[in-house]
Design a protein around this motif. Structure first.
Motif, PDB file in Angstrom:
ATOM      1  N   TYR A 167      39.062  56.504 -30.502  1.00  0.00           N
ATOM      2  CA  TYR A 167      40.002  55.767 -31.720  1.00  0.00           C
ATOM      3  C   TYR A 167      41.195  55.134 -31.039  1.00  0.00           C
ATOM      4  CZ  TYR A 167      43.143  54.964 -35.312  1.00  0.00           C
ATOM      5  OH  TYR A 167      44.090  54.266 -35.933  1.00  0.00           O
ATOM      6  N   ILE A 168      41.687  55.782 -29.931  1.00  0.00           N
ATOM      7  CA  ILE A 168      42.855  55.363 -29.212  1.00  0.00           C
ATOM      8  C   ILE A 168      42.437  54.053 -28.040  1.00  0.00           C
ATOM      9  CG2 ILE A 168      44.757  55.753 -27.488  1.00  0.00           C
ATOM     10  CD1 ILE A 168      45.162  57.024 -30.135  1.00  0.00           C
ATOM     11  N   GLN A 169      41.250  54.106 -27.630  1.00  0.00           N
ATOM     12  CA  GLN A 169      40.641  52.970 -26.977  1.00  0.00           C
ATOM     13  C   GLN A 169      40.574  51.849 -27.950  1.00  0.00           C
ATOM     14  OE1 GLN A 169      37.132  54.138 -24.758  1.00  0.00           O
ATOM     15  NE2 GLN A 169      38.330  54.876 -23.277  1.00  0.00           N
ATOM     16  N   ARG A 170      40.040  51.805 -29.083  1.00  0.00           N
ATOM     17  CA  ARG A 170      39.905  50.816 -29.909  1.00  0.00           C
ATOM     18  C   ARG A 170      41.116  50.335 -30.532  1.00  0.00           C
ATOM     19  NH1 ARG A 170      35.763  54.052 -31.933  1.00  0.00           N
ATOM     20  NH2 ARG A 170      36.993  54.720 -33.654  1.00  0.00           N
ATOM     21  N   LEU A 171      42.132  51.281 -30.939  1.00  0.00           N
ATOM     22  CA  LEU A 171      43.420  50.866 -31.160  1.00  0.00           C
ATOM     23  C   LEU A 171      44.264  50.044 -30.093  1.00  0.00           C
ATOM     24  CD1 LEU A 171      45.813  51.297 -33.402  1.00  0.00           C
ATOM     25  CD2 LEU A 171      46.215  53.119 -32.374  1.00  0.00           C
ATOM     26  N   SER A 172      44.038  50.628 -28.850  1.00  0.00           N
ATOM     27  CA  SER A 172      44.800  49.947 -27.874  1.00  0.00           C
ATOM     28  C   SER A 172      44.099  48.424 -27.620  1.00  0.00           C
ATOM     29  CB  SER A 172      44.451  50.724 -26.512  1.00  0.00           C
ATOM     30  OG  SER A 172      45.196  51.884 -26.520  1.00  0.00           O
ATOM     31  N   ALA A 173      43.209  48.334 -27.691  1.00  0.00           N
ATOM     32  CA  ALA A 173      42.205  47.077 -27.843  1.00  0.00           C
ATOM     33  C   ALA A 173      42.773  46.212 -28.894  1.00  0.00           C
ATOM     34  CB  ALA A 173      40.914  47.023 -27.592  1.00  0.00           C
ATOM     35  N   ALA A 174      42.976  46.760 -30.001  1.00  0.00           N
ATOM     36  CA  ALA A 174      43.319  45.966 -31.114  1.00  0.00           C
ATOM     37  C   ALA A 174      44.782  45.279 -31.062  1.00  0.00           C
ATOM     38  CB  ALA A 174      43.155  46.601 -32.518  1.00  0.00           C
ATOM     39  N   ASN A 175      45.609  46.442 -30.234  1.00  0.00           N
ATOM     40  CA  ASN A 175      46.927  46.092 -30.160  1.00  0.00           C
ATOM     41  C   ASN A 175      47.466  45.062 -29.236  1.00  0.00           C
ATOM     42  OD1 ASN A 175      47.819  47.833 -32.241  1.00  0.00           O
ATOM     43  ND2 ASN A 175      48.333  49.554 -31.075  1.00  0.00           N
ATOM     44  N   SER A 176      46.379  44.731 -28.297  1.00  0.00           N
ATOM     45  CA  SER A 176      46.615  43.941 -26.797  1.00  0.00           C
ATOM     46  C   SER A 176      46.670  42.351 -27.211  1.00  0.00           C
ATOM     47  CB  SER A 176      45.513  44.300 -26.023  1.00  0.00           C
ATOM     48  OG  SER A 176      45.092  45.446 -25.627  1.00  0.00           O
ATOM     49  N   ASP A 177      47.781  41.971 -26.563  1.00  0.00           N
ATOM     50  CA  ASP A 177      48.370  40.431 -26.833  1.00  0.00           C
ATOM     51  C   ASP A 177      48.197  39.881 -25.364  1.00  0.00           C
ATOM     52  OD1 ASP A 177      50.413  41.305 -25.161  1.00  0.00           O
ATOM     53  OD2 ASP A 177      51.406  41.642 -27.258  1.00  0.00           O
ATOM     54  N   ILE A 200      36.297  43.614 -29.540  1.00  0.00           N
ATOM     55  CA  ILE A 200      37.650  43.434 -29.979  1.00  0.00           C
ATOM     56  C   ILE A 200      38.626  42.846 -28.700  1.00  0.00           C
ATOM     57  CG2 ILE A 200      39.947  44.816 -30.569  1.00  0.00           C
ATOM     58  CD1 ILE A 200      38.310  47.035 -31.416  1.00  0.00           C
ATOM     59  N   LEU A 201      38.482  43.292 -27.511  1.00  0.00           N
ATOM     60  CA  LEU A 201      39.397  42.492 -26.375  1.00  0.00           C
ATOM     61  C   LEU A 201      38.927  40.885 -26.434  1.00  0.00           C
ATOM     62  CD1 LEU A 201      39.002  45.165 -23.488  1.00  0.00           C
ATOM     63  CD2 LEU A 201      41.068  44.623 -24.689  1.00  0.00           C
ATOM     64  N   HIS A 202      37.883  40.546 -26.496  1.00  0.00           N
ATOM     65  CA  HIS A 202      37.456  39.257 -26.713  1.00  0.00           C
ATOM     66  C   HIS A 202      37.957  38.498 -27.841  1.00  0.00           C
ATOM     67  CE1 HIS A 202      34.531  35.987 -25.714  1.00  0.00           C
ATOM     68  NE2 HIS A 202      34.023  36.037 -27.050  1.00  0.00           N
ATOM     69  N   GLU A 203      37.933  39.257 -28.972  1.00  0.00           N
ATOM     70  CA  GLU A 203      38.376  38.682 -30.161  1.00  0.00           C
ATOM     71  C   GLU A 203      39.825  38.342 -29.947  1.00  0.00           C
ATOM     72  OE1 GLU A 203      38.891  39.599 -35.005  1.00  0.00           O
ATOM     73  OE2 GLU A 203      37.540  41.036 -33.628  1.00  0.00           O
ATOM     74  N   ASN A 204      40.578  39.060 -29.421  1.00  0.00           N
ATOM     75  CA  ASN A 204      41.779  39.099 -29.085  1.00  0.00           C
ATOM     76  C   ASN A 204      42.210  38.103 -27.700  1.00  0.00           C
ATOM     77  OD1 ASN A 204      42.570  40.777 -31.266  1.00  0.00           O
ATOM     78  ND2 ASN A 204      43.629  42.108 -29.906  1.00  0.00           N
ATOM     79  N   GLN A 205      41.299  37.546 -27.261  1.00  0.00           N
ATOM     80  CA  GLN A 205      41.228  36.837 -26.100  1.00  0.00           C
ATOM     81  C   GLN A 205      42.105  37.448 -24.870  1.00  0.00           C
ATOM     82  OE1 GLN A 205      42.860  33.057 -27.914  1.00  0.00           O
ATOM     83  NE2 GLN A 205      40.890  32.286 -28.137  1.00  0.00           N
TER      84      GLN A 205
END
Length: 283
Positions: A167-177, A200-205
């Motif tokens: 969960y924390i891995q996905r959360l960290s990826a979602a929070n990335s900018d 998720i990282l790809h979606e956040n570029q």
């Protein structure tokens, strides 16, 4: 396809392409040590001609050419005197076990070096320097090597995040900018969590460095940069990941050393000063 077989089946080669094929076939091991300019010089062609030839092979650059060359050399080996997946026999003495592991480690280092692309490594180091936040995503035993990299970087004042739980891995990826750089360790792209994280990282570029094997990895299409580990071991059918662990340690140590070297004197001073502070507190 085996690169040597591919060479043999290529028709209507230009003079430059013939020169490159002849040089690589005559000097495969030496070719693995070259940068693009060095290979072009050795074959007496231009760098542009070299890259046109690489594109004709449907490869993306010098790094992939080396990967294909190493794989082809392995296929043409007549014999292998040690089984990387089962290097320990029931009858082995402790000395024989130590000797076999030593062979595995040495060959692993050689293979990791042969996969190394100096130009890609230089680009990755610039991306690391540019990033304000570095996140490393790994799973299982690979987390220990990610944590060791985090420790090394912290010793020179650079904070690295290594989220561990799914969960924390996905959360960290979602929070990335845009201030983040992601390093993802995935031998073959089989882990469900890392697959989700990468998407998720790809979606956040988010710029992503993928540390992977030369085997097909579905995550490779999302990566901005790729660093290859030794890829000798079977993913499942083996005693342990002796070779893969050694290769991953070498990759992380290389990333740290290259980063350290950009401000060598400053980082040496930072480490020594901080150790003196910590030792002073213990007196």
């Amino acid at each position: 396809m085996n690169l040597f077989k591919k060479f043999a089946e290529m028709n209507n080669l230009t003079n430059n392409e013939k020169a490159l094929v002849n040089y690589i076939l005559s000097n495969p091991t030496k070719t693995l040590t070259f940068r693009a300019q060095e290979l072009a010089d050795a074959a007496f062609v231009s760098v542009a001609a070299l890259y046109r030839f690489i594109n004709k092979l449907e490869l993306t650059g010098m790094g992939e050419l080396k990967v294909e060359l190493v794989s082809s050399l392995k296929e043409t080996q007549l014999s292998v005197d040690i089984d990387y997946d089962y290097p320990i026999l029931e009858s082995d003495t402790p000395f024989q076990i130590t000797e076999n592991l030593g062979k595995i480690y040495k060959r692993t280092i050689d293979e990791t070096l042969s996969f190394s692309d100096p130009e890609e490594l230089a680009t990755v180091s610039q991306a690391l320097l540019k990033a304000k936040i570095i996140d490393v995503y790994a799973a299982s035993a690979n987390l220990f090597f990610a944590q060791n990299f985090k420790f090394q970087m912290q010793e020179i004042g650079i904070l690295v995040n290594v989220p561990e739980e799914d969960y924390i891995q996905r959360l960290s990826a979602a929070n990335s900018d845009s201030e983040h750089l992601a390093i993802v360790v995935s031998y073959g792209g089989r882990g469900q969590t890392l697959n989700g994280v990468v998407k998720i990282l790809h979606e956040n570029q988010i710029p992503m460095v993928l540390i992977t094997s030369v085997q097909d990895n579905p995550l490779a299409k999302y990566a901005d940069y790729k660093i290859y580990m030794a890829s000798i071991e079977n993913h499942y059918d083996k005693v342990s990941s002796f070779s893969t662990r050694m290769s991953l340690l070498m990759v992380f140590d290389t990333l740290y050393a290259v980063y350290f070297n950009h401000q060598h004197e400053k980082n040496v001073h930072f480490k020594i000063t901080n150790y003196q502070k910590m030792n002073k507190e213990l007196r």
